[in-house]
Write a protein that holds these residues in place. Structure first.
Motif, PDB file in Angstrom:
ATOM      1  N   ILE A 123       0.825  -1.264  -0.146  1.00 23.25           N
ATOM      2  CA  ILE A 123       0.059   0.052   0.027  1.00 23.25           C
ATOM      3  C   ILE A 123       0.991   1.495   0.061  1.00 23.25           C
ATOM      4  N   ILE A 145      -1.038   6.587   2.885  1.00 23.42           N
ATOM      5  CA  ILE A 145      -1.166   6.240   4.545  1.00 23.42           C
ATOM      6  C   ILE A 145      -0.608   7.616   5.161  1.00 23.42           C
ATOM      7  N   TYR A 146       0.302   8.127   4.515  1.00 23.60           N
ATOM      8  CA  TYR A 146       0.767   9.625   5.390  1.00 23.60           C
ATOM      9  C   TYR A 146      -0.598  10.579   5.073  1.00 23.60           C
ATOM     10  N   GLU A 150      -5.619  13.127  11.713  1.00 21.63           N
ATOM     11  CA  GLU A 150      -5.028  13.602  13.048  1.00 21.63           C
ATOM     12  C   GLU A 150      -5.893  14.078  14.398  1.00 21.63           C
ATOM     13  N   SER A 164       2.772   4.145   0.823  1.00 25.16           N
ATOM     14  CA  SER A 164       2.907   4.954   1.904  1.00 25.16           C
ATOM     15  C   SER A 164       2.636   6.573   1.861  1.00 25.16           C
ATOM     16  N   ALA A 165       2.539   7.230   0.578  1.00 26.41           N
ATOM     17  CA  ALA A 165       2.195   8.450   0.489  1.00 26.41           C
ATOM     18  C   ALA A 165       0.888   8.437   0.998  1.00 26.41           C
TER      19      ALA A 165
END
Lengths: 146, 496
Positions: free
Chosen positions: A47, A52-53, A60, A49-50
Motif C-alpha cells: 500500500i 497512508i501519510y 490527526e 506510504s504517501a
C-alpha cells in the motif's frame, strides 16, 4: 474483493483510534487501496506510504482514523503468512481474508505483539448490524484493541 | 514534547500511531540532526525502544520505513542524506505490505486459476531456487516444503554457522538461532557467518544480518539466551526440526531430552580436534542420544574446542552434513541417518558408519522410561558439583599475580601443550604438559606451594586433582586459566 481476484486485494480499516488495551476494536469502515506491487500481485500486496501519510494526517485530530489494514489471499488460507508477520507493525489490526472466485471463504485477524515480535491472533467477528456478505468491505469487523 | 516553536537545530519527528505506545503516546518528538539519517540515529539513541522498528541490526534505515520531510518523500530528495533544517517536520510512515503464503491450500481452485496455472513462487524465487527446481527429488513441491519449514539451530558457532548458512540459502522459511555468546576473534578461524567487524557483537545478531543478506525470503528469529530446562519448551515448540550445534554436554542432553519429549527430529553433530560425528535422532523412529550415551562423561574428561583446539574446516564439514540431513527430513527424501552414527576423521579422510539401536533400558525413550520431564542438566553433567574434599583449590588471576610478586611465590606450572606455550605463557612458569605431570612428582612435591594453569581452567583442575591423589599437597590451579589472566591482569598478552 472479488473484483481483484485472482490478484490480492488490499485496503484500510477505520475505527476509533483511542481504544484502550484489551477492549474490542470496532471497525466501522473498510476502504479499498491500490495494490502497488508490480510483480507477483497474486501473492503480494503493498500500500502506498504517501497515501497512508495523507490519511493519517487528515485524521490527526479526528476520533475515527486508520487502525489497520486488510488484504486477501486468493485461493490461500485466511490466516497470516510469514511475510505478513515479518512486515507487520505494532498496534494496527491486520485482517486477512481467504477468497476464491466464489467470494470470501475464511478470515483471521492479528495484531503484532511488541514483546514477542510476532503476530497474536485476535478474535474477529461480524457484528449483528452487518450481515456476512461476499464483500466484507461493507461489513463491520470487531477485534480486541490490542 | 509538542511544540510550534522548536529550538534552533532541532527538527520535529512525527511518530506514527503504530509506534506511539512505545514512546509514552507522544505524537511528535524534537530531535536534533543535520540530515535525515542523523535525526533518525539521534532519535533511536534517545528512544532505544524504537530501534528495532526503524533500523536494521546493521544500523541502516529499514526498507519498511518511509520518511517524509515536510510532506515530501525523501526518496524524491537526497534520501537519508537529505539535509534537515531547524523546524523541519520529518514524518515516519510505516510501509504496509505482505502477501499470501507461497503454498496454495485451497482444494476448491477456481477454473480461472486452473486456466492460468501459477507456480506459487515469484519470478525471483523461481530464479533463486532454479537448481533445486531442476531436481526431481525437490522440484516445486519440495521447494514449497522448504519455504514452509521451520528449523531451530541451537548454537551459532562452528556447527551452527555452516548449517544455518546452507539452510537459509536453500530457502528454509524460518530459522531460529539460539546463542547467548558474542563473536570473539578466535571464532573467525571456522565460524564463517562472522566477519572481523562483528567481533564483540552478539552472535545471533551478526548471524541474522548475514543470513538475511543471503536470502531475504527467510525469517530469522533470534534467541540471545542460554537454553535451559525452563525456556526449552517455548523455544523449541514452533519448529519442525532441531539442529544440535552445542559445545557442551549439559545443553546437548537438554536438547536431546526436549526433542524426545516434544517429538522433534534432532540433527546431532559434534567435533573434537580432527574428528566429527553426525547422526539423526528421533525417538519415534529410532534411538535417541541417551540410547547412545546414557550418562555424560565426567566433567573435564572431554575438553571443549576452546581447550583442545579444532581444525577450522572440520565443523564446516560436519555442520554442512547436518544441514543436508535437515533438508532430507523436510523433503522426506533419501535415507536419513536415523539409527546410524557417522564418524568422520579429517586426518585420515575416512568416513565410518555404525548402526545404532534403541536402548531398551533408555530412561527417556525406552519402553519403561522413567524420565518424563526436563531435569537440572548442569548438575546431571557434574558441571555444578557439590564441593568435595578432594576438589583442588582455585585461585583467581589477581590474587595469583600478587602472590607471584611476594617474597614466597608458588612454583608455577603450565600444563598445556608446547604449541600453546609458544603463543603465550606466564612469566616464571615451567612447562609440564598434563599428560607427563606424574613423571615430575618429586620435583613438584619438593615445593611449598604449586599453582597449575592451562588455557581456561579445565585441564589444570583435572591435573591438580591427580597430583593431590598422588599425595602432593598445597596444589592450587588458576581459575579461568591464562585466558582469565589475559582479561584481568595482562590485556597485552597475546590470546588464542
Amino acid at each position: 474483493m472479488r473484483g481483484e481476484y485472482p490478484e490480492e486485494a488490499c485496503g484500510y480499516l477505520f475505527g476509533p483510534r483511542a481504544i484502550s488495551e484489551g477492549v474490542a476494536r470496532p471497525i466501522v469502515e473498510a476502504r479499498p487501496a491500490e495494490n502497488e506491487e508490480t510483480e507477483g500481485r497474486d501473492i503480494r500486496y503493498r500500500i502506498s506510504s504517501a497515501e497512508i501519510y495523507r490519511i493519517e494526517a487528515e485524521a490527526e485530530d479526528q476520533p475515527i482514523g486508520l487502525v489497520g489494514f486488510y488484504h486477501s489471499h486468493p485461493d490461500g488460507p485466511g490466516r497470516a503468512s510469514r511475510r505478513d508477520e515479518r512486515l507487520a507493525w505494532p498496534w494496527y489490526t491486520y485482517l486477512i481474508l481467504s477468497v476464491d472466485d466464489g467470494g470470501v471463504r475464511d478470515w483471521g485477524a492479528y495484531t503484532l505483539s511488541v514483546s514477542r515480535g510476532s503476530f497474536v491472533p485476535i478474535d474477529c467477528r461480524v457484528s449483528p448490524e452487518g450481515p456476512v456478505g461476499p464483500d466484507p468491505g461493507r461489513d463491520r469487523f470487531e477485534g480486541p484493541g490490542r | 514534547m509538542t511544540t510550534s516553536d522548536p529550538p534552533a537545530g532541532v527538527a520535529i519527528v512525527e511518530i506514527p500511531l503504530s509506534l506511539r505506545s512505545l514512546v509514552g503516546g507522544a505524537a511528535r518528538l524534537e530531535v536534533a540532526g543535520a540530515t535525515v539519517k542523523e535525526v533518525i540515529d539521534r532519535l533511536v539513541a534517545e528512544r532505544p525502544e524504537l530501534r528495532r522498528w526503524l533500523l536494521t541490526p546493521g544500523g541502516q534505515i529499514r526498507s519498511s520505513v518511509h520518511l517524509f520531510l515536510n510532506e515530501e518523500d525523501i526518496r524524491n530528495l537526497s534520501r537519508e542524506s537529505t539535509p534537515v533544517r531547524p523546524g523541519d517536520v520529518l514524518a515516519i510512515v510505516p510501509a504496509i505490505a505482505g502477501g499470501a503464503p507461497k503454498r496454495r491450500i485451497s482444494a476448491n481452485r477456481s477454473r480461472r486459476a486452473r486456466a492460468a496455472p501459477r507456480a506459487g513462487l515469484t519470478a525471483e524465487q523461481l530464479e533463486r531456487y532454479s537448481r533445486h527446481l531442476l531436481l526431481p527429488e525437490v522440484g516445486l513441491d519440495g521447494q514449497r516444503r522448504l519455504l514452509d519449514a521451520r528449523v531451530l539451530v541451537i548454537g551459532t558457532g562452528g556447527l551452527g554457522s555452516p548449517c544455518a548458512t546452507y539452510l537459509a540459502a536453500a530457502g528454509v522459511g524460518e530459522i531460529g538461532l539460539v546463542d547467548f555468546d558474542r563473536v570473539e576473534r578466535s571464532n573467525l578461524q571456522r565460524q564463517l557467518l562472522f566477519s572481523t567487524s562483528d567481533v564483540g557483537r552478539p552472535k545471533v545478531e551478526a548471524a541474522r544480518d548475514r543470513l538475511e543478506g543471503i536470502n531475504p525470503d527467510v525469517i530469522i528469529r533470534t534467541y540471545a539466551v542460554r537454553l535451559t530446562s525452563k525456556n526449552a519448551r517455548s523455544i523449541l515448540a514452533p519448529y519442525d526440526v532441531v539442529i544440535d550445534g552445542t559445545d557442551n554436554f549439559a545443553t546437548r542432553y537438554l536438547v536431546n531430552d526436549a526433542c524426545v519429549l516434544w517429538e522433534k527430529p534432532n540433527v546431532y553433530g559434534s567435533i573434537y580436534r580432527f574428528e566429527g560425528q553426525v547422526s539423526l535422532f528421533d525417538a519415534r523412529r529410532g534411538p535417541c542420544y541417551r540410547c547412545l550415551y546414557p550418562e555424560p562423561p565426567p566433567p573435564d574428561a572431554v575438553p571443549s574446542c576452546a581447550e583442545a583446539g579444532v581444525l577450522g574446516v572440520l565443523p564446516g564439514i560436519v555442520g554442512t552434513l547436518q544441514a543436508a540431513e535437515a533438508l532430507k527430513v523436510i523433503l522426506g527424501r533419501g535415507r536419513p541417518l536415523y539409527g546410524r552414527l557417522l564418524l568422520f576423521d579429517a586426518l585420515a579422510l575416512e568416513f565410518r558408519e555404525f548402526r545404532l539401536r534403541k536402548n531398551p533400558n533408555c530412561v527417556l525413550c525406552g519402553p519403561r522410561a522413567t524420565q518424563r520431564r526436563l531435569i537440572d542438566y548442569p548438575a546431571f553433567c557434574g558441571e555444578t558439583p557439590t564441593p568435595r574434599s578432594d576438589e583442588p583449590e582455585a585461585i583467581d588471576p589477581v590474587r595469583l599475580s600478587a602472590w607471584l610478586r611476594s617474597e614466597d611465590p608458588p612454583l608455577l606450572i603450565d600444563v598445556r601443550e608446547p604449541t600453546e606455550w609458544a603463543i603465550n605463557h606466564l612469566p616464571g612458569a615451567r612447562l609440564i604438559p598434563g599428560s607427563r605431570i606424574e613423571e615430575r612428582l618429586q620435583e613438584l612435591a619438593a615445593h611449598r606451594s604449586v599453582v597449575l594453569y592451562c588455557k581456561t581452567g579445565g585441564r589444570s583442575r583435572e591435573a591438580a586433582a591427580r597430583l593431590q591423589r598422588w599425595g602432593v599437597r598445597r596444589v592450587r590451579h588458576l581459575k579461568g586459566g591464562i585466558d582469565a589472566w589475559c582479561r584481568e591482569v595482562d590485556p597485552a598478552m597475546p590470546r588464542y
